[in-house]
Design an enzyme around this catalytic site. Structure first.
Site, PDB file in Angstrom:
ATOM      1  CG  LEU A  11      -1.789  -1.247   1.401  1.00 56.44           C
ATOM      2  CD1 LEU A  11      -2.790  -1.021   2.524  1.00 56.44           C
ATOM      3  CD2 LEU A  11      -2.511  -1.644   0.107  1.00 56.44           C
ATOM      4  CB  ALA A  13      -2.711   5.041  -2.351  1.00 51.96           C
ATOM      5  NE  ARG A  18       1.064  11.170   9.579  1.00 52.13           N
ATOM      6  CZ  ARG A  18       0.710   9.979  10.060  1.00 52.13           C
ATOM      7  NH1 ARG A  18       0.871   9.715  11.347  1.00 52.13           N
ATOM      8  NH2 ARG A  18       0.198   9.046   9.269  1.00 52.13           N
TER       9      ARG A  18
END
Ligand code: UD1
Ligand code: CA
Length: 451
Positions: A11, A13, A18
């Site tokens: 993952l 995406a 931050r």
């Protein structure tokens, strides 16, 4: 116990807000390689038969990096960044085609080890419905907490932002990597909602849903180091530090002396032979190979270079991509070498720029020599033959060829090829006026006004 074919879905995406960066988070580098490429290397080493990565729309650079690091990887787009469960759903076509196990891995955990991922699938083989990777965090802030039942199984994962005071005191955190049987996933994902503090679809909610179905989630432990999730620049620096400590330990174990290990910066692919001595403050960028018996003196910057057996480099040397140093070559202080081959025993001991060329075996490059390789449009080649001697402060204007054994007089600007064994000299004749200095001093002394 049979090993099932393994699909690993990364993952990537997330917005990575931050990081405060124009570059997608997973392209930020640790030890000279993007976090995404680190995660992909781990996924391959874990034995994935198939790899998929989920990116956000417009993340062309992330797609390109994934394709370069793992040709053949499937890339899926998550239309909106509404959580990790929603991200996994974006890879639905790959899930539907797959028969076997699935590991979901976050692309922002660059220190994860392949052996740890294999322990997740081993837990499935041992009867777990889901395996969740956990670690004891020294500072658990921001991580999801693993809530265990009395038998030590995971009954739920609670995100930090949704956790009660009491739950926040739990040190056992979710490292992010989870293993599932693909046949369970569709049913679990379809029931995950977004009724939480962030309004996101959390993959971690799959655990509580599975428990209600009687599917057991077993925790698998890893070290806090490998679980480190990078969400900020500060965490990126911490990951870099951990990587460096590991890498330094490995090169020392393999027979290299690091005089001050904490000052030497290695790249993910640095290769160092035996009995190499590296003095303080040496930086290795990607693509450096150091052969046996090399001595690297203090304060060198090395990228994309090969340093041959027994060579001596530095102090204060810079080797750029394509620097290829043969056996026993010496490259001394304030010497820069780029895309140039130095053959065995060649020397450039002080203050030189050697770009786009060859220095033949045993040739000597004097202090202040410059290969003038660039005319503002194109780069040209300088060829210095075997045993040639280039006098100090010479400019060799490329393209140019210095024959074997030739001498170049100091201070020459060489624009034409030099025959083997010839002397080439390019400077105006020196003028000499005997007694001039004495007369000059006497004259000036008479003219000087009193202070
Ligand atoms: C996540 C976990 C948390 C765990 C921590 C470990 C969830 C809900 N939380 O929190 O339990 O302790 O990782 O590091 O899973 N991503 C997408 N699409 C999205 C959202 C995220 O692809 O819509 C990707 C991100 O690019 C990232 C990964 O998923 O690689 C994790 O997302 P992130 O926002 O960093 O989650 P954390 O808050 O760190
Ligand atoms: Ca994260």
């Amino acid at each position: 116990m049979t090993t099932q074919p393994l699909l690993i879905v990364l993952l990537a995406a997330g917005k990575g807000v931050r990081m405060r960066s124009a570059i997608p988070k997973v392209l930020h580098a640790v030890a000279g390689r993007s976090m995404l490429a680190h995660a992909l290397a781990t996924a391959r080493a874990a034995g994935a038969a198939k790899l998929a990565v989920v990116v956000a729309p417009g993340m062309e650079a992330v797609r390109a990096e994934a394709a370069t690091a793992s040709p053949g990887i499937e890339v899926f787009e998550q239309p909106t960044q509404s959580g990790t469960a929603n991200a996994l759903l974006a890879a639905r076509p790959a899930l539907e085609r797959h028969r076997g196990d699935v590991i979901v891995l976050f692309a922002d955990t660059p220190l994860m080890q392949a052996a740890t991922l294999r322990r997740l699938t081993a837990a499935l083989e041992a009867g777990a419905g889901i395996a969740a990777l956990g670690f004891e965090a020294p500072d658990a802030t921001g991580y999801g907490r693993l809530l265990l039942d009395t038998q030590g199984r995971v009954r739920a994962i609670c995100e930090h932002s949704d956790a009660s005071e009491e739950e926040r005191r739990i040190g056992l955190c979710n490292a992010g990597a989870m293993a599932f049987r693909v046949s369970d996933l569709a049913g679990l994902l379809s029931r995950i909602g977004n009724g939480n503090a962030k309004g996101e679809y959390y993959l971690t909610d799959a655990v509580a849903i599975a428990a209600a179905d009687g599917l057991i989630t077993l925790p698998v432990a890893c070290t806090p180091d490998e679980a480190l999730g990078v969400n900020s620049r500060e965490q990126l620096a911490i990951a870099e530090g951990v990587f460096q400590q590991r890498a330094r330990r490995k090169v020392m174990e393999a027979g290299t002396t690091l005089v001050a290990p904490e000052t030497v910066w290695l790249s993910f692919d640095t290769t160092i032979g035996r009995d190499v001595v590296i003095e303080p403050n040496v930086f290795f960028g990607p693509g450096v190979v150091v052969e046996d018996g090399v001595h690297i003196l203090a304060n060198c910057h090395l990228v994309g270079a090969r340093i041959g057996r027994g060579a001596r480099v530095g102090p204060f040397a810079r080797l750029r991509p394509g620097a290829d140093l043969g056996e026993s070559v010496h490259v001394g202080n304030f010497v820069e070498v780029k895309n140039a081959k130095m053959e065995a025993g060649a020397k450039a001991n002080h203050l030189a720029y050697l770009g786009d060329g060859r220095v033949g075996e045993g040739a000597n490059i004097g202090a202040g020599t410059i290969f003038c390789n660039y005319d503002g449009f194109n780069k040209h080649f300088t060829d210095v033959g075997k045993g040639a001697f280039v006098g100090s402060n010479s400019s060799l204007v490329a393209p140019v060829r210095i024959g074997d054994g030739a001498y170049i007089g100091s201070g020459s600007v060489i624009t034409k090829n030099v025959e083997p064994d010839a002397l080439a000299l390019e400077r105006s004749t020196q003028e000499q006026r005997p007694g001039w200095a004495g007369k000059f001093r006497a004259l000036m002394g008479r003219r000087k006004k009193p202070a």
